[in-house]
Write a protein that holds these residues in place. Structure first.
Motif, PDB file in Angstrom:
ATOM      1  N   VAL A   1      18.080  10.490  -3.049  1.00 21.45           N
ATOM      2  CA  VAL A   1      17.643  10.435  -1.653  1.00 21.45           C
ATOM      3  C   VAL A   1      18.676   9.671  -0.822  1.00 21.45           C
ATOM      4  O   VAL A   1      19.019   8.536  -1.137  1.00 21.45           O
ATOM      5  CB  VAL A   1      16.256   9.752  -1.536  1.00 21.45           C
TER       6      VAL A   1
ATOM      7  N   GLN B   1      19.291   5.742  -1.477  1.00 25.42           N
ATOM      8  CA  GLN B   1      18.115   4.909  -1.715  1.00 25.42           C
ATOM      9  C   GLN B   1      18.207   4.294  -3.109  1.00 25.42           C
ATOM     10  O   GLN B   1      18.482   4.986  -4.083  1.00 25.42           O
ATOM     11  CB  GLN B   1      16.851   5.776  -1.584  1.00 25.42           C
TER      12      GLN B   1
ATOM     13  N   SER C   1      15.332  10.026   5.832  1.00 25.62           N
ATOM     14  CA  SER C   1      16.081  10.729   4.785  1.00 25.62           C
ATOM     15  C   SER C   1      16.740  11.978   5.367  1.00 25.62           C
ATOM     16  O   SER C   1      16.270  12.552   6.354  1.00 25.62           O
ATOM     17  CB  SER C   1      15.158  11.120   3.631  1.00 25.62           C
TER      18      SER C   1
ATOM     19  N   LYS D   1      16.737  14.805   4.021  1.00 27.11           N
ATOM     20  CA  LYS D   1      15.780  15.899   3.846  1.00 27.11           C
ATOM     21  C   LYS D   1      14.787  15.942   5.006  1.00 27.11           C
ATOM     22  O   LYS D   1      14.531  17.013   5.569  1.00 27.11           O
ATOM     23  CB  LYS D   1      15.028  15.729   2.522  1.00 27.11           C
TER      24      LYS D   1
END
Length: 143
Positions: free
Chosen positions: A93, A87, A54, A56
């Motif tokens: 995400v 996602q 991801s 993040k």
């Protein structure tokens, strides 16, 4: 004048100077791969996460905020090294996946760590110890 305020006694200056020197040493090597130093760091993480990661998590590993990371990823995507996919279970995400070209670039970069290690003049043991010391310093500062 206090000896504590001498430039040569400042750890921050040594780290700053070393960072600039390392970036200068990496620049010509990475130019052959058409990567900037931050892009190379991102690729190192992506090569470790071939199934995807991801945005993040990538940002956390590189200690980069999304304002810095997003333009970097956009340039890498435009170059064909990666794709960004939302996602399906949570559209907030974004997952980054390497393309075939991004995966193939790994082979072209295999020589870089050895080349950079040779420049340091350190033994493998000293490098390992130095990395441990720097990791401890970061842990101490981060609390």
């Amino acid at each position: 004048m206090s000896t504590n305020l001498l430039l040569e006694k400042q750890l921050c200056f040594r780290l700053y100077s070393l960072n600039k020197l390392m970036c200068r040493l990496y620049a010509p090597i990475l130019k052959d791969l058409d990567l900037t130093y931050p892009q190379y760091l991102a690729m190192l993480v992506l090569w470790q996460n071939m199934k995807g990661i991801s945005v993040k998590d990538l940002g956390n590993q590189l200690d980069l905020d999304s304002g810095t990371l997003s333009p970097l990823l956009k340039r890498m995507e435009a170059r064909g090294l990666l794709i960004r996919v939302r996602q399906s279970s949570d559209e907030r995400v974004v997952i980054i996946k390497l393309t075939k070209e991004g995966k193939a670039l790994k082979q072209s970069a295999e020589h870089i760590p050895g080349e950079m290690f040779a420049v340091t003049g350190l033994t493998p043991e000293k490098l390992f110890s130095l990395n441990q010391d720097l990791d401890q310093l970061m842990a101490n500062i981060n609390g």
